[in-house]
Design an enzyme around this catalytic site. Structure first.
Site, mmCIF file in Angstrom:
data_model
loop_
_atom_site.group_PDB
_atom_site.id
_atom_site.type_symbol
_atom_site.label_atom_id
_atom_site.label_comp_id
_atom_site.label_asym_id
_atom_site.label_seq_id
_atom_site.Cartn_x
_atom_site.Cartn_y
_atom_site.Cartn_z
ATOM 1 N N HIS A 475 19.221 -11.709 -10.089
ATOM 2 C CA HIS A 475 17.636 -11.901 -8.977
ATOM 3 C C HIS A 475 18.704 -11.278 -7.537
ATOM 4 C CE1 HIS A 475 15.061 -14.247 -6.070
ATOM 5 N NE2 HIS A 475 15.740 -13.363 -5.266
ATOM 6 N N GLU A 476 19.497 -10.493 -7.689
ATOM 7 C CA GLU A 476 19.792 -10.049 -6.293
ATOM 8 C C GLU A 476 19.303 -8.680 -7.204
ATOM 9 O OE1 GLU A 476 19.585 -10.910 -3.656
ATOM 10 O OE2 GLU A 476 19.566 -12.649 -3.669
ATOM 11 N N HIS A 479 16.564 -6.804 -7.440
ATOM 12 C CA HIS A 479 16.291 -6.590 -5.233
ATOM 13 C C HIS A 479 17.042 -5.695 -5.615
ATOM 14 C CE1 HIS A 479 14.133 -9.872 -3.399
ATOM 15 N NE2 HIS A 479 15.292 -10.780 -3.592
ATOM 16 N N HIS A 482 14.834 -3.140 -7.376
ATOM 17 C CA HIS A 482 13.604 -1.709 -6.252
ATOM 18 C C HIS A 482 13.878 -1.109 -5.301
ATOM 19 C CE1 HIS A 482 9.896 -4.394 -3.911
ATOM 20 N NE2 HIS A 482 9.756 -2.481 -4.583
#
Length: 686
Positions: A475-476, A479, A482
């Protein structure tokens, strides 16, 4: 004579932060100097005798790199200081944060409420040259940002806004400090070995090390997730589970200095008054102007759709757990909240012959790192190289250089894995430097950081993770992609600087890979024997992936309902927090509620973390991520052409266009809830 390291070139690899040279005193000195320099720049802009233009008012294309670096001092030091306040804080830093909070908030207000500055921006907004789409987005954001910060208010309104924002800034800081103290203050100290019954070896070893760190005999369990979650899942000691649960569920409501009840109530009212001062009915209305959801009606529709679809299944899931508990304990057994994780795990074992602890030996951290990084290599062609010459703020932190598929430098990535005394709970991605393109064409690359609280190594074993921790890492890491793929002209629009109900798409998208066989087979090897994770275990992981997914969905919806209940208030909030909370999320709650526990007082996302009136974003983005991943499932989960399209259309674009425009460019149409329901095995007719 020693110089403040923030005042001179860092002279480090890729101009990374010289953590090894920064002292506490440097922060305050650099922040005060940064304020002075920003004031100087504002004066330069507003006193420019030339007609206001996009180039001399909105951006500083007339400045040299040295001038831009000079004026950006405050941004640089704040990025470091506030990241350290979350990842490696201490009492002195907390005191400095309290001291600087009103000073920094006043400075920000001085800029946003400066009438001369607003007049120049307004002139550009109404009389500008032809702009490209990114420039136009920046101009609109700048103008509307000042309006939303009070530029159109009269003098009395501006004064009141200053008071509201300064008080809110102090209270959010106090909320976080209180919660950190509560988190770290509690320990469950066990000296009787029989009270370890049921716990896996990994949990016992970690507890032994935690005790040794505190110079205690026996075993110590804490509220940090790697300690708390296994204890609640496996401990046969019901009374000890109760103690752990109540310690966690009463954070912020105890009769001590860390009580957050009054702070929460005041923050809710401050935000409501701020929104109404700016012409909105509620704080949620204020927030929704820059959200994909557009308005609260659409948020509640999402909640209603999810409750309708998932609640029948969630009731069945709950009843199954209760039935098993009664089967084991007797018909008179009364289920309590501290029993749910324990009997849920037993039900999983019964239904799927699957115990998550079986997988731990195959999820050794260094292999997981290779797997996660290798996934990015397989999808996007990027590579990672640890560089120990890059300074770090703690020995746990690993610094990497990231290279694009053509070999060019892409980013710096810091990864900080384990819990410790001065570190907040949870997991997050942040930056020490954003991405932007200089006027000479130089693409300044980002310095991204992943901060997590994963299981620690012990003297006997390396760090062996739970599958849920691998999911958190993914999940991180989503990010971080991104951030690392950012490729925009302006830093304020690059990377994760997007609308908050869109920002979770790249992160939640990556979570999908955690149950993909072809991904697990790339890194899941036994830490002692090197044997791959058996197909039998992988099949159990896949088969059980939707176990209790409806319950998990309703839990997230309940948090979203609570958030919206607070921030859709039109009148002053005078209710008692605890009974209000229980009523607000009732539509998504299945069992009887306890009145001696509270979520609000520890709900950092909506009180101190920027998600106020925005917690629904996780479920909103889950619809997007399921829909997006369905494309990969169709075209191949490692399909590089699909991944490149995802990168080009979404990951590299930041906030340069409307999120739905970006999404439709990748997907070819708007998302529906269908892919999410299919992934979870839930039918619309349920």
């Amino acid at each position: 004579m020693r110089k403040n390291p923030f005042f001179e070139p860092y002279n480090t690899p890729h101009d990374t932060v010289p953590f090894d040279r920064i002292t506490l005193k440097d922060y305050e000195e650099a922040m005060m100097e940064g304020i002075r320099r920003e004031d100087e720049e504002i004066e330069r802009i507003i006193n420019n005798p030339e007609e206001p233009t996009f180039d001399n008012t909105i951006v500083s294309d007339d400045q040299t790199k040295e001038q831009q670096h000079y004026y950006a001092l405050l941004d640089r030091v704040e990025e470091v200081f506030y990241n350290m306040l979350s990842a490696e804080t201490n009492d002195e830093m907390e005191e400095l944060a309290q001291k600087m909070s009103p000073i920094l908030t006043k400075h920000a207000n001085d800029i946003s409420l400066n009438p001369k500055m607003f007049e120049r921006i307004k002139h550009v907004y109404e009389h500008h040259r032809e702009l490209d789409p990114e420039e136009e987005m920046l101009l609109n954001d700048t103008y509307d940002g000042m309006v939303r910060s009070g530029a159109l208010l009269d003098d009395d309104g501006k004064q009141r806004l200053r008071q509201l924002t300064e008080e809110a800034s102090m209270l959010t800081l106090q909320f976080s400090q209180n919660l950190l103290k509560e988190d770290k203050a509690y320990t469950l100290h066990i000296t009787d070995k029989t009270q370890l019954d049921g716990l896996p070896d990994t949990a016992i070893a970690a507890a032994r090390e935690a005790a040794e760190e505190r110079e205690l005999d026996g075993w110590v369990f804490t509220l940090d997730q790697p300690s708390y979650e296994p204890f609640m899942m496996y401990s046969t000691q019901r009374e000890l589970r109760r103690q752990m649960y109540m310690a966690s569920a009463t954070r912020g409501i105890k009769d001590n200095d860390e009580n957050n009840l009054g702070i929460c109530k005041r923050l809710i009212n401050l935000r409501r008054e701020l929104a109404q001062l700016l012409g909105y009915d509620t704080y949620a209305d204020y927030v929704m102007k820059y959200r994909m959801a557009t308005n609260t009606k659409n948020v509640y529709k999402l909640f209603d759709d999810l409750i309708d679809a998932y609640k029948p299944t969630a009731i069945k899931e709950r009843d199954e757990v209760k039935a098993l508990a009664r089967q084991i304990e007797g018909d008179d057994f009364k289920m309590e909240p501290w029993d749910m994780a324990y009997y849920t795990q037993k039900l999983r074992l019964q239904k799927y012959d699957y115990d998550p602890e079986e997988i731990r030996p195959y999820l050794e951290l260094s292999n997981v790192i290779k797997g996660v990084f290798g996934l990015a290599t397989r999808l996007y062609g990027i590579t990672f190289k640890e560089n120990k010459d890059i300074p770090v703020y703690h020995p746990d932190v690993k610094p990497y250089e990231v290279f694009d598929k053509d070999g060019s430098f892409l980013a710096v990535l810091y990864v900080d894995f384990h819990p410790r005394k001065g570190k907040h709970d949870g997991a997050w991605m942040t930056e020490y430097q954003g991405q932007w393109i200089e006027k000479d064409g130089e693409n300044v690359r980002p310095h991204v950081s992943l901060v997590m609280n994963l299981s620690k190594p012990t003297p006997e074993k390396p760090a062996l993770l739970r599958l849920g921790e691998v999911e958190t890492f993914l999940h991180e890491f989503g990010h971080s992609l991104h951030g690392m793929f950012a490729n925009t002209r302006f830093a304020s629009m690059s990377g994760t600087n997007v609308w908050w109900d869109f920002v979770e798409l790249p992160s939640q998208f990556m979570e999908n890979f955690v149950v993909e066989k072809d991904f697990l087979r790339t890194f899941a090897f036994h830490y002692q024997t090197g044997e791959p994770l058996p197909d039998e275990l992988i099949d159990k992981i896949v088969a059980s992936r939707n176990f209790n997914c409806a319950t998990a969905c309703l839990r997230q919806v309940s948090f979203g309902l609570l958030d919206m209940a607070y921030y859709t208030k039109k009148d002053e909030f005078t209710d008692d927090i605890i009974p209000f909370e229980k009523e607000a999320w009732k539509p998504a709650i299945l069992g009887k509620q306890r009145m001696d526990t509270c979520m609000t007082t520890q709900f950092s996302h909506i009180m101190a973390g920027g998600y106020a009136a925005g917690y629904y974003s996780y479920k909103w983005a889950e619809v997007l991520d399921a829909d997006a991943f369905s494309v990969f499932k169709k075209e191949g989960i490692f399909n590089q052409a699909t991944a490149q399209r995802f990168r080009d259309c979404i990951l590299s674009k930041g906030g340069t266009e409307h999120p739905m425009t970006l999404y439709k460019r990748f997907r070819g149409g708007e998302p529906t809830i269908d892919a999410l329901l299919e992934r979870n095995g839930v039918s619309k007719e349920n």
